[in-house]
Design a protein around this motif. Structure first.
Motif, PDB file in Angstrom:
ATOM      1  N   LEU A  90       0.819  -1.205   0.000  1.00  0.00           N
ATOM      2  CA  LEU A  90       0.000   0.000   0.000  1.00  0.00           C
ATOM      3  C   LEU A  90       0.851   1.253   0.000  1.00  0.00           C
ATOM      4  N   GLY A  91       2.165   1.107   0.167  1.00  0.00           N
ATOM      5  CA  GLY A  91       3.055   2.252   0.101  1.00  0.00           C
ATOM      6  C   GLY A  91       3.074   2.886  -1.276  1.00  0.00           C
ATOM      7  N   LEU A  92       2.634   2.178  -2.298  1.00  0.00           N
ATOM      8  CA  LEU A  92       2.573   2.717  -3.653  1.00  0.00           C
ATOM      9  C   LEU A  92       1.406   3.681  -3.837  1.00  0.00           C
ATOM     10  N   LEU A  93       0.437   3.646  -2.927  1.00  0.00           N
ATOM     11  CA  LEU A  93      -0.780   4.434  -3.089  1.00  0.00           C
ATOM     12  C   LEU A  93      -0.586   5.875  -2.649  1.00  0.00           C
ATOM     13  N   THR A  94      -1.299   6.772  -3.334  1.00  0.00           N
ATOM     14  CA  THR A  94      -1.329   8.167  -2.921  1.00  0.00           C
ATOM     15  C   THR A  94      -2.165   8.270  -1.645  1.00  0.00           C
ATOM     16  N   PRO A  95      -2.066   9.370  -0.909  1.00  0.00           N
ATOM     17  CA  PRO A  95      -2.916   9.525   0.282  1.00  0.00           C
ATOM     18  C   PRO A  95      -4.408   9.423  -0.037  1.00  0.00           C
ATOM     19  N   ALA A  96      -4.825   9.979  -1.170  1.00  0.00           N
ATOM     20  CA  ALA A  96      -6.247   9.900  -1.551  1.00  0.00           C
ATOM     21  C   ALA A  96      -6.647   8.455  -1.827  1.00  0.00           C
ATOM     22  N   GLU A  97      -5.773   7.705  -2.492  1.00  0.00           N
ATOM     23  CA  GLU A  97      -6.070   6.296  -2.774  1.00  0.00           C
ATOM     24  C   GLU A  97      -6.123   5.489  -1.485  1.00  0.00           C
ATOM     25  N   LYS A  98      -5.264   5.813  -0.526  1.00  0.00           N
ATOM     26  CA  LYS A  98      -5.311   5.109   0.763  1.00  0.00           C
ATOM     27  C   LYS A  98      -6.635   5.360   1.476  1.00  0.00           C
ATOM     28  N   ARG A  99      -7.132   6.599   1.403  1.00  0.00           N
ATOM     29  CA  ARG A  99      -8.425   6.888   2.040  1.00  0.00           C
ATOM     30  C   ARG A  99      -9.540   6.091   1.372  1.00  0.00           C
ATOM     31  N   VAL A 100      -9.514   6.030   0.052  1.00  0.00           N
ATOM     32  CA  VAL A 100     -10.520   5.262  -0.681  1.00  0.00           C
ATOM     33  C   VAL A 100     -10.397   3.784  -0.331  1.00  0.00           C
ATOM     34  N   ALA A 101      -9.165   3.270  -0.312  1.00  0.00           N
ATOM     35  CA  ALA A 101      -8.946   1.855   0.020  1.00  0.00           C
ATOM     36  C   ALA A 101      -9.477   1.544   1.413  1.00  0.00           C
ATOM     37  N   GLU A 102      -9.210   2.411   2.362  1.00  0.00           N
ATOM     38  CA  GLU A 102      -9.656   2.174   3.740  1.00  0.00           C
ATOM     39  C   GLU A 102     -11.180   2.125   3.829  1.00  0.00           C
ATOM     40  N   ILE A 103     -11.837   3.061   3.177  1.00  0.00           N
ATOM     41  CA  ILE A 103     -13.298   3.111   3.231  1.00  0.00           C
ATOM     42  C   ILE A 103     -13.918   1.905   2.530  1.00  0.00           C
ATOM     43  N   LEU A 104     -13.393   1.579   1.341  1.00  0.00           N
ATOM     44  CA  LEU A 104     -13.948   0.448   0.589  1.00  0.00           C
ATOM     45  C   LEU A 104     -13.622  -0.883   1.263  1.00  0.00           C
ATOM     46  N   ALA A 105     -12.439  -1.001   1.848  1.00  0.00           N
ATOM     47  CA  ALA A 105     -12.094  -2.233   2.564  1.00  0.00           C
ATOM     48  C   ALA A 105     -12.963  -2.393   3.803  1.00  0.00           C
ATOM     49  N   GLY A 106     -13.483  -1.286   4.311  1.00  0.00           N
ATOM     50  CA  GLY A 106     -14.384  -1.328   5.453  1.00  0.00           C
ATOM     51  C   GLY A 106     -15.796  -1.752   5.091  1.00  0.00           C
TER      52      GLY A 106
END
Length: 124
Positions: free
Chosen positions: A59-75
């Motif tokens: 996940l270090g490859l992801l931008t901060p915005a992508e990390k936020r999206v990933a966190e919400i969708l993974a939830g």
């Protein structure tokens, strides 16, 4: 073979070879429509830049915005719910999700949940 050519886990050279072989197989069995699809995939792969990222590179490859999206969708949120909570459009979330999948070498929400769970377990 065509499914293999579309796999994000394959190196570009291997994907091109799989698309080429799929086109040849479709030609042999007399499936011109499928052969055309495989040929187009081969051409697209041959023209694409050849940047390879190993699957689940992190996940270090992801931008901060992508990390936020990933966190919400993974939830468990839907793309529409994620868009609403982030105050962005559905299309923005959809584009970021496609980028997340590509960067992580995954292709499903379940794989995203697993990657996110591993990330959270190692960051705590």
């Amino acid at each position: 073979m065509l499914d293999l050519a579309n796999s994000p886990r394959l190196r570009p050279a291997e994907a091109r070879e799989a698309a080429h072989e799929a086109a040849a197989l479709y030609a042999r069995i007399g499936a011109p429509g499928d052969q055309s699809i495989a040929d187009r995939r081969y051409v697209a792969l041959a023209a694409a830049p050849h940047h390879y990222r190993p699957p689940n590179a992190g996940l270090g490859l992801l931008t901060p915005a992508e990390k936020r999206v990933a966190e919400i969708l993974a939830g468990g949120a839907t793309k529409k719910q994620a868009a609403g909570s982030l105050f962005v459009s559905f299309h923005t979330v959809d584009t970021q999700l496609r980028s997340i999948y590509q960067k992580l070498g995954i292709n499903s929400r379940l794989q995203l949940v697993r990657a996110w769970d591993r990330y959270k377990a190692t960051s705590n």
